[in-house]
Write an enzyme that holds these catalytic residues in place. Structure first.
Site, PDB file in Angstrom:
ATOM      1  N   GLN A  97      -5.728  -1.214 -22.660  1.00 16.55           N
ATOM      2  CA  GLN A  97      -4.791  -1.178 -23.792  1.00 16.55           C
ATOM      3  C   GLN A  97      -4.384   0.277 -24.082  1.00 16.55           C
ATOM      4  O   GLN A  97      -4.296   1.066 -23.163  1.00 16.55           O
ATOM      5  CB  GLN A  97      -5.381  -1.855 -25.036  1.00 16.55           C
ATOM      6  CG  GLN A  97      -5.479  -3.373 -24.925  1.00 16.55           C
ATOM      7  CD  GLN A  97      -6.675  -3.872 -24.165  1.00 16.55           C
ATOM      8  OE1 GLN A  97      -7.784  -3.406 -24.356  1.00 16.55           O
ATOM      9  NE2 GLN A  97      -6.482  -4.817 -23.286  1.00 16.55           N
TER      10      GLN A  97
ATOM     11  N   THR B 287      -2.641 -11.992 -26.462  1.00 18.15           N
ATOM     12  CA  THR B 287      -2.593 -12.526 -25.107  1.00 18.15           C
ATOM     13  C   THR B 287      -3.198 -13.938 -25.052  1.00 18.15           C
ATOM     14  O   THR B 287      -3.181 -14.573 -24.001  1.00 18.15           O
ATOM     15  CB  THR B 287      -3.376 -11.615 -24.141  1.00 18.15           C
ATOM     16  OG1 THR B 287      -4.719 -11.509 -24.633  1.00 18.15           O
ATOM     17  CG2 THR B 287      -2.757 -10.231 -24.050  1.00 18.15           C
TER      18      THR B 287
ATOM     19  N   ALA C  58       1.546  -7.666 -16.882  1.00 26.10           N
ATOM     20  CA  ALA C  58       0.745  -8.014 -15.699  1.00 26.10           C
ATOM     21  C   ALA C  58      -0.168  -9.202 -16.001  1.00 26.10           C
ATOM     22  O   ALA C  58      -0.557  -9.939 -15.105  1.00 26.10           O
ATOM     23  CB  ALA C  58      -0.084  -6.813 -15.265  1.00 26.10           C
ATOM     24  N   THR C  59      -0.519  -9.403 -17.277  1.00 26.80           N
ATOM     25  CA  THR C  59      -1.435 -10.490 -17.635  1.00 26.80           C
ATOM     26  C   THR C  59      -0.679 -11.743 -18.035  1.00 26.80           C
ATOM     27  O   THR C  59      -1.011 -12.848 -17.620  1.00 26.80           O
ATOM     28  CB  THR C  59      -2.368 -10.032 -18.788  1.00 26.80           C
ATOM     29  OG1 THR C  59      -3.098  -8.907 -18.334  1.00 26.80           O
ATOM     30  CG2 THR C  59      -3.334 -11.118 -19.196  1.00 26.80           C
TER      31      THR C  59
ATOM     32  N   ASP D  91      10.704   8.033 -12.259  1.00 24.80           N
ATOM     33  CA  ASP D  91      11.795   7.533 -11.397  1.00 24.80           C
ATOM     34  C   ASP D  91      12.660   6.484 -12.098  1.00 24.80           C
ATOM     35  O   ASP D  91      13.839   6.352 -11.781  1.00 24.80           O
ATOM     36  CB  ASP D  91      11.206   6.934 -10.111  1.00 24.80           C
ATOM     37  CG  ASP D  91      10.111   5.913 -10.399  1.00 24.80           C
ATOM     38  OD1 ASP D  91       9.147   6.276 -11.098  1.00 24.80           O
ATOM     39  OD2 ASP D  91      10.247   4.755  -9.957  1.00 24.80           O
TER      40      ASP D  91
ATOM     41  N   LYS E  82      -2.081   2.902 -16.201  1.00 25.82           N
ATOM     42  CA  LYS E  82      -3.445   3.446 -16.068  1.00 25.82           C
ATOM     43  C   LYS E  82      -4.098   3.037 -14.754  1.00 25.82           C
ATOM     44  O   LYS E  82      -4.855   3.794 -14.184  1.00 25.82           O
ATOM     45  CB  LYS E  82      -4.324   2.968 -17.228  1.00 25.82           C
ATOM     46  CG  LYS E  82      -3.914   3.553 -18.562  1.00 25.82           C
ATOM     47  CD  LYS E  82      -4.860   3.137 -19.666  1.00 25.82           C
ATOM     48  CE  LYS E  82      -4.770   1.668 -20.008  1.00 25.82           C
ATOM     49  NZ  LYS E  82      -3.487   1.232 -20.585  1.00 25.82           N
TER      50      LYS E  82
ATOM     51  N   GLY F 213      -0.436   0.517 -24.508  1.00 20.25           N
ATOM     52  CA  GLY F 213      -0.900  -0.089 -23.264  1.00 20.25           C
ATOM     53  C   GLY F 213       0.191  -0.164 -22.214  1.00 20.25           C
ATOM     54  O   GLY F 213       1.347   0.227 -22.464  1.00 20.25           O
ATOM     55  N   ASP F 214      -0.181  -0.603 -21.027  1.00 18.89           N
ATOM     56  CA  ASP F 214       0.758  -0.755 -19.898  1.00 18.89           C
ATOM     57  C   ASP F 214       1.394   0.567 -19.485  1.00 18.89           C
ATOM     58  O   ASP F 214       2.533   0.590 -19.016  1.00 18.89           O
ATOM     59  CB  ASP F 214       1.866  -1.765 -20.227  1.00 18.89           C
ATOM     60  CG  ASP F 214       1.320  -3.100 -20.666  1.00 18.89           C
ATOM     61  OD1 ASP F 214       0.309  -3.525 -20.078  1.00 18.89           O
ATOM     62  OD2 ASP F 214       1.892  -3.697 -21.588  1.00 18.89           O
TER      63      ASP F 214
ATOM     64  N   GLY G 261      -4.401  -5.845 -17.891  1.00 17.10           N
ATOM     65  CA  GLY G 261      -3.984  -6.163 -16.528  1.00 17.10           C
ATOM     66  C   GLY G 261      -3.614  -4.867 -15.848  1.00 17.10           C
ATOM     67  O   GLY G 261      -2.610  -4.253 -16.182  1.00 17.10           O
ATOM     68  N   HIS G 262      -4.471  -4.401 -14.954  1.00 23.56           N
ATOM     69  CA  HIS G 262      -4.227  -3.120 -14.309  1.00 23.56           C
ATOM     70  C   HIS G 262      -3.756  -3.336 -12.871  1.00 23.56           C
ATOM     71  O   HIS G 262      -4.461  -3.927 -12.066  1.00 23.56           O
ATOM     72  CB  HIS G 262      -5.487  -2.256 -14.340  1.00 23.56           C
ATOM     73  CG  HIS G 262      -5.819  -1.806 -15.729  1.00 23.56           C
ATOM     74  ND1 HIS G 262      -6.958  -1.138 -16.058  1.00 23.56           N
ATOM     75  CD2 HIS G 262      -5.128  -1.950 -16.894  1.00 23.56           C
ATOM     76  CE1 HIS G 262      -6.961  -0.880 -17.365  1.00 23.56           C
ATOM     77  NE2 HIS G 262      -5.863  -1.369 -17.883  1.00 23.56           N
TER      78      HIS G 262
HETATM   79  P1  IMP Z   1      -5.139  -9.338 -27.972  1.00 23.28           P
HETATM   80  O1  IMP Z   1      -5.782  -8.106 -27.421  1.00 23.28           O
HETATM   81  O2  IMP Z   1      -4.961 -10.418 -26.954  1.00 23.28           O
HETATM   82  O3  IMP Z   1      -5.807  -9.807 -29.219  1.00 23.28           O
HETATM   83  O4  IMP Z   1      -3.642  -8.941 -28.415  1.00 23.28           O
HETATM   84  C1  IMP Z   1      -3.388  -8.058 -29.505  1.00 23.28           C
HETATM   85  C2  IMP Z   1      -2.188  -7.178 -29.211  1.00 23.28           C
HETATM   86  O5  IMP Z   1      -2.497  -6.258 -28.181  1.00 23.28           O
HETATM   87  C3  IMP Z   1      -0.940  -7.926 -28.744  1.00 23.28           C
HETATM   88  O6  IMP Z   1       0.206  -7.260 -29.232  1.00 23.28           O
HETATM   89  C4  IMP Z   1      -0.994  -7.791 -27.240  1.00 23.28           C
HETATM   90  O7  IMP Z   1       0.266  -7.902 -26.645  1.00 23.28           O
HETATM   91  C5  IMP Z   1      -1.562  -6.385 -27.121  1.00 23.28           C
HETATM   92  N1  IMP Z   1      -2.276  -6.168 -25.858  1.00 23.28           N
HETATM   93  C6  IMP Z   1      -3.502  -6.596 -25.533  1.00 23.28           C
HETATM   94  N2  IMP Z   1      -3.836  -6.195 -24.299  1.00 23.28           N
HETATM   95  C7  IMP Z   1      -2.816  -5.484 -23.839  1.00 23.28           C
HETATM   96  C8  IMP Z   1      -2.587  -4.749 -22.625  1.00 23.28           C
HETATM   97  O8  IMP Z   1      -3.414  -4.684 -21.718  1.00 23.28           O
HETATM   98  N3  IMP Z   1      -1.392  -4.116 -22.534  1.00 23.28           N
HETATM   99  C9  IMP Z   1      -0.490  -4.140 -23.533  1.00 23.28           C
HETATM  100  N4  IMP Z   1      -0.657  -4.786 -24.670  1.00 23.28           N
HETATM  101  C10 IMP Z   1      -1.809  -5.455 -24.843  1.00 23.28           C
END
Ligand code: IMP
Length: 428
Positions: free
Chosen positions: A224, A129, A299-300, A333, A16, A12-13, A40-41
């Protein structure tokens, strides 16, 4: 007919939001198919930053359809807050935002149990999260979840809330010794949410198939990333949904026959938030430097992201699982100015080189990445618009990745703004 799926290649992150925003110009419909407001986009338009959590990134473009499909878990209060925020920023989405009747609702007890389950795990916690995502998907799988369509039948809503809360309260009282919840209060709150959301509720599986049959261009916006997939990721350090390409079809009801291209978004390096194995993680000053330059904070949740080199073992796995056609590589960059840049091409474990991504957490935690090293580049590349104008060393780095994976670049991003992009191939 065309449907492009944009997925995150790692944890994720990957950037996107910006990529989806760029392709949305060509799309007619943008769809969120998995996850919830754990995502968090970030989209930057004319210097203004927008962070979206549940609403698809296509909302920034007038006249595009945006669908929150059945595979998404929705916290109605978070969604309403996000919609209010967009309204105050002058974004009008009446008649072009659709919420699936089949999507499951995050309830107050999901958030409470998410936090409890994390605390209980101590040093083995996932680092969720805390948004209630896992418990909501658990209720869906256990067939006791409450869906958006239930909001519009008072009898059903009341019965489900009272039944679930009775069980939840028994656990709260007897296991956790915490305050119990008032089911009537939850019912009243969710009835209010229902009134606010009602103009946007739709049978989105029919809608999306109709739009596809009419020849509309559909963009599936992954949330994600592949390695957070509950089936294919670094389980149990994953989210509870399927962010991979397959999830785009179960998560929307669109027939997979419409798929034309899969675009995987990856940074020029790798990041991860939360716990779990990360073979190429840089725990030294360099990792800290990349975090600072790349502004690698969630971002979240605002949590600092763990940073490391690009892992091509993981990327190959991701290519196989998702059927990746194109790569959108972001944040090149951020690597400018480094003396050397590296990519991982194998894992050394117990004297053997592994070229596949292992399911065993213990192996992932104890393997040593085998790196291919490249000379860095010093030039500022943020204004580069054409691939050939990139510094030689940056091109060598990018060419190696492309050839190693056997994919094409859709784009290379060299800055946060929509304009700071080298466009290479059309995806629609
Ligand atoms: P959950 O989705 O809140 O249950 O978190 C489970 C795992 O997914 C944790 O390691 C979070 O940090 C990760 N995670 C959930 N959503 C994101 C995202 O949008 N970006 C990056 N990591 C995420």
């Amino acid at each position: 007919m065309s449907c492009v799926v944009v997925i995150g290649a790692q944890w994720g992150d990957e950037g996107k939001g910006k990529v989806v925003d760029i392709y949305t110009k060509q799309a007619d419909v943008v769809v969120r198919y998995s996850g919830g407001h754990n995502a968090g986009h970030t989209v930057v338009i004319n210097g203004e930053k927008y962070v979206l959590h549940l609403v698809p990134s296509g909302i920034m473009h007038k006249e595009k359809y945006n669908i929150i499909a059945n595979g998404v878990v929705i916290d109605p209060s978070a969604l309403i807050e996000e919609m209010e925020d967009l309204k105050t920023k002058g974004i009008n989405f009446t008649g072009r935002l659709f919420i699936s009747k089949r999507a499951h609702l995050i309830m107050p007890y999901h958030k409470i149990f998410d936090k409890f389950s994390e605390n209980k795990k101590g040093s083995k916690k996932i680092g969720t999260t805390g948004r209630g995502i896992g418990p909501c998907y658990a209720d869906k799988a256990a067939r006791v979840g409450i869906r958006v369509c239930d909001l519009y039948d008072d009898e059903v809503l009341k019965e489900k809330i009272f039944q679930n809360v009775e069980e939840v309260n028994a656990i709260a009282k007897n296991v956790h010794n915490i305050e119990t919840l008032d089911p009537q209060q939850i019912y009243d709150d969710y009835r209010k949410y229902a009134d606010i959301l009602s103009p946007f509720i739709s049978e989105t599986s029919y809608l999306i198939n109709r739009l596809a049959n009419e020849g509309k261009k559909i963009m599936m916006e992954g949330a994600q990333g592949t390695l957070l997939d509950v089936d294919h990721g670094t389980f149990p350090y994953v989210t509870s949904s399927n962010p991979t390409t397959g999830g785009a079809f179960t998560g929307t009801g669109l027939s997979p026959k419409f798929l034309t291209n899969v675009v995987a978004v990856t940074k020029a390096y790798t990041t991860r938030v939360g716990s779990g194995p990360f073979p190429t993680e840089l725990l030294d000053d360099l990792g800290e430097k990349i975090r600072k330059i790349g502004n690698e904070y969630g971002a979240t949740t605002g949590r600092p992201r763990r940073c490391g080199w690009l892992d091509l073992v993981a990327m190959k796995y991701s290519k196989m699982l998702n059927g990746i056609d194109y790569i959108a590589l972001t944040k090149l960059d951020v690597l400018s100015g480094l003396d050397k840049v590296k990519v991982c091409v194998g894992y050394e474990y117990n004297g053997k080189i592994l070229e596949t991504f292992p399911p065993e957490i213990k192996i992932l935690e104890n393997c040593h990445p085998v790196y291919r090293e490249f000379d860095g580049w010093k030039e500022d590349i943020s204004k580069v618009k054409v691939y050939d104008d990139l510094p030689q060393n940056a091109k060598k780095y990018l060419d190696f990745i492309k050839e190693y994976l056997g994919v094409k670049y859709a784009l290379v991003s060299v800055g946060t703004d929509r304009t700071e992009t080298i466009n290479l191939n059309e995806v629609f």
